[in-house]
Scaffold this motif. Structure first.
Motif, mmCIF file in Angstrom:
data_model
loop_
_atom_site.group_PDB
_atom_site.id
_atom_site.type_symbol
_atom_site.label_atom_id
_atom_site.label_comp_id
_atom_site.label_asym_id
_atom_site.label_seq_id
_atom_site.Cartn_x
_atom_site.Cartn_y
_atom_site.Cartn_z
ATOM 1 N N ILE A 65 0.779 -1.381 0.005
ATOM 2 C CA ILE A 65 0.089 -0.033 0.019
ATOM 3 C C ILE A 65 0.830 1.422 0.052
ATOM 4 N N LEU A 66 1.816 1.169 0.791
ATOM 5 C CA LEU A 66 3.083 2.379 0.859
ATOM 6 C C LEU A 66 3.560 2.499 -0.404
ATOM 7 N N ASP A 67 3.950 1.442 -1.079
ATOM 8 C CA ASP A 67 4.731 1.688 -2.365
ATOM 9 C C ASP A 67 3.890 2.064 -3.413
ATOM 10 N N ALA A 68 2.730 1.644 -3.370
ATOM 11 C CA ALA A 68 1.613 2.092 -4.341
ATOM 12 C C ALA A 68 1.266 3.527 -4.314
ATOM 13 N N ALA A 92 -6.288 -0.474 -5.950
ATOM 14 C CA ALA A 92 -5.954 -1.085 -7.201
ATOM 15 C C ALA A 92 -4.409 -1.336 -7.597
ATOM 16 N N ALA A 93 -3.865 -0.014 -7.294
ATOM 17 C CA ALA A 93 -2.286 -0.269 -7.500
ATOM 18 C C ALA A 93 -1.450 -1.159 -6.686
ATOM 19 N N ALA A 94 -2.112 -1.383 -5.272
ATOM 20 C CA ALA A 94 -1.545 -2.182 -4.449
ATOM 21 C C ALA A 94 -2.103 -4.095 -4.767
ATOM 22 N N GLY A 95 -3.149 -3.833 -5.439
ATOM 23 C CA GLY A 95 -3.575 -5.203 -5.767
ATOM 24 C C GLY A 95 -4.531 -5.782 -4.584
ATOM 25 N N ILE A 96 -5.097 -5.098 -3.978
ATOM 26 C CA ILE A 96 -5.756 -5.297 -2.994
ATOM 27 C C ILE A 96 -7.231 -4.719 -3.162
ATOM 28 N N SER A 97 -8.351 -5.174 -2.343
ATOM 29 C CA SER A 97 -9.591 -4.685 -2.232
ATOM 30 C C SER A 97 -9.727 -3.402 -1.812
ATOM 31 N N ARG A 98 -10.745 -2.574 -1.830
ATOM 32 C CA ARG A 98 -10.966 -1.293 -0.956
ATOM 33 C C ARG A 98 -11.142 -1.935 0.515
ATOM 34 N N THR A 99 -11.931 -2.767 0.739
ATOM 35 C CA THR A 99 -12.267 -3.271 2.132
ATOM 36 C C THR A 99 -10.724 -3.739 2.989
ATOM 37 N N SER A 100 -9.931 -4.261 2.143
ATOM 38 C CA SER A 100 -8.653 -4.676 2.535
ATOM 39 C C SER A 100 -7.716 -3.482 3.048
ATOM 40 N N PHE A 112 -8.427 -2.111 6.240
ATOM 41 C CA PHE A 112 -7.938 -2.913 7.538
ATOM 42 C C PHE A 112 -6.575 -2.425 7.893
ATOM 43 N N TYR A 113 -6.086 -1.729 7.031
ATOM 44 C CA TYR A 113 -4.410 -1.556 7.373
ATOM 45 C C TYR A 113 -4.485 0.219 7.645
ATOM 46 N N PHE A 114 -5.142 0.896 6.857
ATOM 47 C CA PHE A 114 -5.177 2.468 7.272
ATOM 48 C C PHE A 114 -6.655 2.987 7.123
ATOM 49 N N PRO A 115 -7.097 3.951 8.111
ATOM 50 C CA PRO A 115 -8.451 4.437 8.004
ATOM 51 C C PRO A 115 -8.392 5.419 6.898
ATOM 52 N N THR A 116 -7.390 6.198 6.528
ATOM 53 C CA THR A 116 -7.665 7.107 5.418
ATOM 54 C C THR A 116 -6.471 7.400 4.627
ATOM 55 N N LYS A 117 -6.798 8.065 3.544
ATOM 56 C CA LYS A 117 -5.615 8.605 2.933
ATOM 57 C C LYS A 117 -4.229 9.210 3.649
ATOM 58 N N GLN A 118 -4.740 10.182 4.616
ATOM 59 C CA GLN A 118 -3.806 10.901 5.446
ATOM 60 C C GLN A 118 -3.045 9.915 6.242
ATOM 61 N N ALA A 119 -3.599 8.901 6.764
ATOM 62 C CA ALA A 119 -2.919 8.023 7.424
ATOM 63 C C ALA A 119 -1.728 7.338 6.590
ATOM 64 N N ALA A 162 2.452 7.287 7.236
ATOM 65 C CA ALA A 162 3.462 6.046 7.292
ATOM 66 C C ALA A 162 4.434 6.488 6.479
ATOM 67 N N LEU A 163 4.298 7.039 5.218
ATOM 68 C CA LEU A 163 5.255 7.361 4.382
ATOM 69 C C LEU A 163 6.188 8.362 4.756
ATOM 70 N N MET A 164 5.620 9.501 5.630
ATOM 71 C CA MET A 164 6.440 10.423 6.180
ATOM 72 C C MET A 164 7.362 9.776 7.289
ATOM 73 N N GLU A 165 6.901 9.065 8.049
ATOM 74 C CA GLU A 165 7.531 8.595 8.994
ATOM 75 C C GLU A 165 8.907 7.888 8.397
#
Length: 206
Positions: free
Chosen positions: A26-29, A49-57, A60-67, A71-74
């Motif tokens: 997700i981070l790489d995508a 789509a770019a990460a090859g997962i579903s929107r639901t998935s 499960f890992y991040f609540p928002t785009k900002q989140a 993680a990328l900023m960290e």
């Protein structure tokens, strides 16, 4: 698995879990997408789509785009922290400062699209967790430089003057602003610009 001498088994080296690998995808995508268009124009569906997962998935890992951006900023700021070698030196040590500035400029260029999201007017402005994180990351630079200034003053290597923490913040503002400009310069001009920036920083402190 091979047996050990106590009758147990020898554990294989731990590998990243499927969840950790998916989070990294997700981070790489997102990192790839943000180089193509603004974060505001990227949807969660795009990232999934770019990460090859579903929107639901994704949720499960991040609540928002900002989140995701946080993680990328960290990751970026942890790498920035590894460039602070000049702080451990004594006195001006121009070569060490120039090396630090060069490494920062390279990282800034590699991650300019992500970093821009946290700048004034950027996509992440107003997202409190990220703003707080960026604030802490910048404070780490200020604290490290302020400690170097105090140490060099105590050793008679730098003149007394403006409070060390205040001076360090001033240096940080000048450095960040100029580094962001330098990364937009033609490659053949960057080294000279970094050398000029090193001169300015040293004159501010010494």
């Amino acid at each position: 698995m091979a047996a050990d001498t106590t009758g147990g088994t020898v554990r294989r080296r731990d590998r990243p879990s499927k969840g950790a690998l998916r989070e990294e995808r997700i981070l790489d995508a997102t990192r790839r997408l943000v180089t193509e268009r603004s974060m505001a124009d990227i949807t969660i569906d795009d990232i999934a789509a770019a990460a090859g997962i579903s929107r639901t998935s994704f949720y499960f890992y991040f609540p928002t785009k900002q989140a995701v951006l946080a993680a990328l900023m960290e990751q970026v700021w942890e790498r920035f922290g590894q460039t602070h070698g000049w702080f451990a030196s004594s006195g001006p040590t121009r070569a060490d400062l120039l090396d630090q500035l060069r490494r920062v400029a390279e990282m800034w260029q590699e991650n300019s699209k992500v970093l821009a999201c946290a700048m004034p007017g950027g996509f992440a402005v107003g997202y409190r967790p990220l703003e707080e994180f960026v604030g802490r990351a910048k404070q780490r630079f200020v604290d490290g430089l302020a400690e170097k200034i105090r140490r060099d003053r105590a050793a008679g290597l730098a003149p007394e003057g403006v409070d060390a923490a205040v001076l360090a913040r001033m240096v940080a503002v000048v450095r960040d602003h100029r580094i962001s400009e330098i990364t937009d310069l033609p490659e053949e001009q960057r080294e000279g610009a970094l050398d000029e920036l090193a001169t300015v920083v040293l004159r501010m402190i010494y």
